[in-house]
Design a protein around this motif. Structure first.
Motif, PDB file in Angstrom:
ATOM      1  N   SER A 139      48.912 -33.226  19.659  1.00 49.91           N
ATOM      2  CA  SER A 139      48.732 -31.887  19.582  1.00 49.91           C
ATOM      3  C   SER A 139      49.372 -31.094  20.594  1.00 49.91           C
ATOM      4  CB  SER A 139      47.128 -31.594  19.402  1.00 49.91           C
ATOM      5  OG  SER A 139      46.591 -31.975  20.775  1.00 49.91           O
ATOM      6  N   LEU A 140      49.733 -31.743  21.782  1.00 53.58           N
ATOM      7  CA  LEU A 140      50.351 -31.015  22.741  1.00 53.58           C
ATOM      8  C   LEU A 140      51.895 -31.038  22.275  1.00 53.58           C
ATOM      9  CD1 LEU A 140      49.411 -32.830  26.031  1.00 53.58           C
ATOM     10  CD2 LEU A 140      48.884 -30.498  25.236  1.00 53.58           C
ATOM     11  N   LEU A 141      52.523 -31.597  21.467  1.00 53.19           N
ATOM     12  CA  LEU A 141      53.822 -31.395  20.980  1.00 53.19           C
ATOM     13  C   LEU A 141      53.886 -29.873  20.284  1.00 53.19           C
ATOM     14  CD1 LEU A 141      54.428 -35.028  19.142  1.00 53.19           C
ATOM     15  CD2 LEU A 141      55.255 -34.220  21.360  1.00 53.19           C
ATOM     16  N   ALA A 142      52.973 -29.474  19.500  1.00 51.06           N
ATOM     17  CA  ALA A 142      52.916 -28.286  18.707  1.00 51.06           C
ATOM     18  C   ALA A 142      52.990 -27.417  20.213  1.00 51.06           C
ATOM     19  CB  ALA A 142      51.950 -28.019  17.793  1.00 51.06           C
ATOM     20  N   LEU A 143      52.171 -27.546  20.875  1.00 44.47           N
ATOM     21  CA  LEU A 143      52.066 -26.246  22.058  1.00 44.47           C
ATOM     22  C   LEU A 143      53.202 -26.314  22.696  1.00 44.47           C
ATOM     23  CD1 LEU A 143      50.288 -24.496  23.702  1.00 44.47           C
ATOM     24  CD2 LEU A 143      49.907 -26.649  25.508  1.00 44.47           C
ATOM     25  N   ALA A 185      69.123 -23.516  25.100  1.00 41.31           N
ATOM     26  CA  ALA A 185      68.032 -24.462  25.646  1.00 41.31           C
ATOM     27  C   ALA A 185      66.679 -24.308  25.260  1.00 41.31           C
ATOM     28  CB  ALA A 185      67.896 -24.440  26.983  1.00 41.31           C
ATOM     29  N   THR A 186      66.176 -23.253  24.901  1.00 39.92           N
ATOM     30  CA  THR A 186      64.912 -22.836  24.445  1.00 39.92           C
ATOM     31  C   THR A 186      64.411 -23.256  22.966  1.00 39.92           C
ATOM     32  OG1 THR A 186      65.480 -20.707  24.042  1.00 39.92           O
ATOM     33  CG2 THR A 186      63.981 -21.258  26.309  1.00 39.92           C
ATOM     34  N   GLU A 187      65.763 -22.809  22.149  1.00 38.94           N
ATOM     35  CA  GLU A 187      65.914 -23.485  20.842  1.00 38.94           C
ATOM     36  C   GLU A 187      65.628 -24.797  20.801  1.00 38.94           C
ATOM     37  OE1 GLU A 187      65.877 -23.015  16.773  1.00 38.94           O
ATOM     38  OE2 GLU A 187      66.612 -21.153  17.885  1.00 38.94           O
ATOM     39  N   ILE A 188      66.478 -25.951  21.428  1.00 37.14           N
ATOM     40  CA  ILE A 188      66.432 -27.321  21.374  1.00 37.14           C
ATOM     41  C   ILE A 188      64.976 -27.538  21.777  1.00 37.14           C
ATOM     42  CG2 ILE A 188      67.216 -29.193  22.556  1.00 37.14           C
ATOM     43  CD1 ILE A 188      70.142 -27.916  23.010  1.00 37.14           C
ATOM     44  N   PHE A 189      64.434 -26.875  22.775  1.00 37.28           N
ATOM     45  CA  PHE A 189      63.174 -27.291  23.395  1.00 37.28           C
ATOM     46  C   PHE A 189      62.036 -27.132  22.175  1.00 37.28           C
ATOM     47  CE2 PHE A 189      59.228 -26.842  25.563  1.00 37.28           C
ATOM     48  CZ  PHE A 189      59.175 -27.902  26.440  1.00 37.28           C
ATOM     49  N   GLY A 190      62.220 -25.916  21.516  1.00 34.90           N
ATOM     50  CA  GLY A 190      61.019 -25.665  20.737  1.00 34.90           C
ATOM     51  C   GLY A 190      61.443 -26.497  19.461  1.00 34.90           C
ATOM     52  N   ARG A 191      62.785 -26.462  18.984  1.00 27.78           N
ATOM     53  CA  ARG A 191      62.677 -27.294  17.715  1.00 27.78           C
ATOM     54  C   ARG A 191      62.389 -28.672  17.752  1.00 27.78           C
ATOM     55  NH1 ARG A 191      62.358 -26.044  12.551  1.00 27.78           N
ATOM     56  NH2 ARG A 191      63.545 -23.933  12.883  1.00 27.78           N
ATOM     57  N   LEU A 192      62.790 -29.257  19.024  1.00 27.00           N
ATOM     58  CA  LEU A 192      62.459 -30.649  19.010  1.00 27.00           C
ATOM     59  C   LEU A 192      60.929 -30.861  19.139  1.00 27.00           C
ATOM     60  CD1 LEU A 192      63.272 -33.742  19.895  1.00 27.00           C
ATOM     61  CD2 LEU A 192      63.478 -32.863  22.338  1.00 27.00           C
ATOM     62  N   PHE A 193      60.063 -30.372  19.824  1.00 31.24           N
ATOM     63  CA  PHE A 193      59.037 -30.723  19.680  1.00 31.24           C
ATOM     64  C   PHE A 193      58.209 -30.035  18.671  1.00 31.24           C
ATOM     65  CE2 PHE A 193      59.567 -31.076  24.412  1.00 31.24           C
ATOM     66  CZ  PHE A 193      58.989 -32.062  24.862  1.00 31.24           C
ATOM     67  N   PHE A 194      58.609 -29.066  17.969  1.00 31.72           N
ATOM     68  CA  PHE A 194      57.903 -28.759  16.779  1.00 31.72           C
ATOM     69  C   PHE A 194      58.026 -29.854  15.713  1.00 31.72           C
ATOM     70  CE2 PHE A 194      57.757 -26.272  12.709  1.00 31.72           C
ATOM     71  CZ  PHE A 194      56.382 -25.874  12.764  1.00 31.72           C
ATOM     72  N   THR A 195      59.196 -30.220  15.711  1.00 30.63           N
ATOM     73  CA  THR A 195      59.818 -31.350  14.658  1.00 30.63           C
ATOM     74  C   THR A 195      58.806 -32.579  14.897  1.00 30.63           C
ATOM     75  OG1 THR A 195      61.831 -30.317  14.319  1.00 30.63           O
ATOM     76  CG2 THR A 195      61.686 -32.601  13.612  1.00 30.63           C
ATOM     77  N   LEU A 196      58.775 -33.117  16.152  1.00 35.44           N
ATOM     78  CA  LEU A 196      57.990 -34.223  16.460  1.00 35.44           C
ATOM     79  C   LEU A 196      56.508 -33.936  16.334  1.00 35.44           C
ATOM     80  CD1 LEU A 196      59.501 -35.002  19.999  1.00 35.44           C
ATOM     81  CD2 LEU A 196      59.781 -36.304  17.968  1.00 35.44           C
ATOM     82  N   SER A 197      56.204 -32.782  16.327  1.00 35.44           N
ATOM     83  CA  SER A 197      54.720 -32.427  15.937  1.00 35.44           C
ATOM     84  C   SER A 197      54.398 -32.530  14.353  1.00 35.44           C
ATOM     85  CB  SER A 197      54.349 -31.051  16.441  1.00 35.44           C
ATOM     86  OG  SER A 197      52.698 -30.715  16.099  1.00 35.44           O
ATOM     87  N   LEU A 198      55.438 -32.093  13.615  1.00 36.75           N
ATOM     88  CA  LEU A 198      55.014 -32.369  12.364  1.00 36.75           C
ATOM     89  C   LEU A 198      55.068 -33.670  11.768  1.00 36.75           C
ATOM     90  CD1 LEU A 198      57.792 -29.403  11.005  1.00 36.75           C
ATOM     91  CD2 LEU A 198      55.299 -29.566  10.663  1.00 36.75           C
ATOM     92  N   ALA A 199      55.906 -34.544  12.708  1.00 39.52           N
ATOM     93  CA  ALA A 199      56.004 -36.176  12.298  1.00 39.52           C
ATOM     94  C   ALA A 199      54.844 -36.650  12.713  1.00 39.52           C
ATOM     95  CB  ALA A 199      57.020 -36.498  13.014  1.00 39.52           C
ATOM     96  N   TYR A 200      54.125 -36.405  13.798  1.00 39.59           N
ATOM     97  CA  TYR A 200      53.287 -36.993  14.493  1.00 39.59           C
ATOM     98  C   TYR A 200      51.763 -36.415  14.392  1.00 39.59           C
ATOM     99  CZ  TYR A 200      57.193 -40.086  16.141  1.00 39.59           C
ATOM    100  OH  TYR A 200      58.061 -40.732  15.894  1.00 39.59           O
ATOM    101  N   SER A 201      51.846 -35.268  14.140  1.00 36.20           N
ATOM    102  CA  SER A 201      50.361 -34.507  14.069  1.00 36.20           C
ATOM    103  C   SER A 201      50.242 -33.927  12.652  1.00 36.20           C
ATOM    104  CB  SER A 201      50.365 -33.294  15.299  1.00 36.20           C
ATOM    105  OG  SER A 201      49.164 -32.763  15.475  1.00 36.20           O
ATOM    106  N   THR A 202      49.090 -33.093  12.577  1.00 35.82           N
ATOM    107  CA  THR A 202      48.837 -32.601  11.146  1.00 35.82           C
ATOM    108  C   THR A 202      49.425 -31.438  10.819  1.00 35.82           C
ATOM    109  OG1 THR A 202      46.840 -31.429  12.041  1.00 35.82           O
ATOM    110  CG2 THR A 202      46.582 -33.677  11.372  1.00 35.82           C
ATOM    111  N   LEU A 203      49.902 -31.058   9.750  1.00 35.25           N
ATOM    112  CA  LEU A 203      50.624 -29.930   9.447  1.00 35.25           C
ATOM    113  C   LEU A 203      49.569 -28.816   9.722  1.00 35.25           C
ATOM    114  CD1 LEU A 203      52.877 -28.091   8.101  1.00 35.25           C
ATOM    115  CD2 LEU A 203      51.783 -28.737   5.856  1.00 35.25           C
ATOM    116  N   ALA A 204      48.404 -28.917   9.472  1.00 37.26           N
ATOM    117  CA  ALA A 204      47.526 -27.637   9.869  1.00 37.26           C
ATOM    118  C   ALA A 204      47.444 -27.314  11.105  1.00 37.26           C
ATOM    119  CB  ALA A 204      46.016 -28.106   9.139  1.00 37.26           C
ATOM    120  N   ALA A 205      47.262 -28.357  12.012  1.00 37.62           N
ATOM    121  CA  ALA A 205      47.052 -27.865  13.569  1.00 37.62           C
ATOM    122  C   ALA A 205      48.505 -27.392  14.102  1.00 37.62           C
ATOM    123  CB  ALA A 205      46.445 -29.129  14.269  1.00 37.62           C
TER     124      ALA A 205
END
Length: 288
Positions: free
Chosen positions: A149-153, A75-95
């Motif tokens: 930026s909340l997606l990365a968080l 469950a946590t793998e799904i949660f982490g990977r989902l939001f991290f991938t969304l962050s890569l798509a919609y936020s900056t790589l640096a942040a």
């Protein structure tokens, strides 16, 4: 000493690989649904780790797969990977990469809360200072706040939960077996998200190349990370994890034309410094 040097080099290679993997995912997300990327990445990683598991003479399916800790890890793998991938798509790589560096701080906090591990005031201070650095990156003020930026968080918190669940997983399970399960759960998650996004898109030859490279680099980085943690002193090898941020910043500038502002760089520096201080304190307070 030679083993520790080799371990440190493997860690740097692993972090460079993960930074490249993130860049490739961000490249692919410009024309493909995030769910499709997750499903393809999950299938490729699952197949790769499945073959590695069989090569080691290990079974892919074991009774422990239904252990509550493994279900929590999924469950946590799904949660982490989902939001991290969304962050890569919609936020900056640096942040995104800078916020990810707070994962060890969140893991230490979780270990104290859920496992009852002793954390002295110095490490509590490092956790608080580190999360202050995250706030600088997020800038939660109406005039400067970027909701993406909340997606990365959320992704960082998911990865921290995964690491805690991994620690509590049955010791009989190997890293390769955990890799099989971790990548497998991304397949149905990605397919579900893809349907919600409107269906699949046929990748172009260039996009197909990015996805294939993502899978190969991801597997190679995971192998390098495992090799690093098995060689030399962990207290010396582990700090090299933060080299991932350096690689990510370089790629963000060269590939995506990003220009991280002063607050992002200061926040990233605070997060990294807090993590390094935490590692130093952990080494000094560890029982002999």
């Amino acid at each position: 000493m030679q083993e520790t040097l080799r371990g440190s080099l493997w860690m740097v290679v692993a972090m460079a690989g993960f930074a490249i993997e993130d860049s490739l995912i961000k490249q692919a997300s410009t024309g493909l649904p995030v769910g499709e990327i997750m499903a393809i990445f999950g299938f490729g990683g699952w197949l790769g780790f499945l073959l590695l598991t069989w090569r080691r003479g290990q079974r892919a399916l074991v009774p422990e797969i239904l252990h509550p800790t493994l279900l929590l890890r999924a469950a946590t793998e799904i949660f982490g990977r989902l939001f991290f991938t969304l962050s890569l798509a919609y936020s900056t790589l640096a942040a995104t990469s800078a916020i990810l560096q707070a994962t060890p701080l969140a893991v230490t906090l979780g270990a104290a809360v859920f496992f009852g591990e002793r954390v002295d005031w110095r490490r509590w201070s490092a956790i608080l200072v580190g999360f202050f650095g995250v706030l600088l990156i997020l800038r939660p003020l109406p005039q400067s706040f970027d909701p993406a930026s909340l997606l990365a968080l959320f992704g960082m918190l998911g990865f921290a939960g995964r690491d805690l669940a991994t620690r509590a997983a049955p010791p009989r399970l190997s890293h390769l077996q955990l890799g099989v399960y971790g990548f497998f759960v991304l397949i149905p998650t990605g397919l579900g998200l893809m349907l919600w996004e409107g269906g699949a898109v046929l990748p172009s030859p260039q996009q197909s190349g990015w996805l294939l490279a993502t899978i190969l680099v991801g597997i190679g980085a995971y192998y390098a990370l495992t090799s690093a943690m098995r060689l030399g002193a962990v207290s010396v090898v582990a700090p090299f994890r933060y080299s991932r941020l350096l690689f990510a910043l370089i790629l963000a500038v060269l590939l995506f034309g990003e220009r991280p502002d002063t607050l992002t760089l200061i926040g990233a520096g605070i997060v990294v410094a807090s993590g390094l201080f935490m590692l130093r304190e952990t080494r000094h307070t560890a029982p002999a």
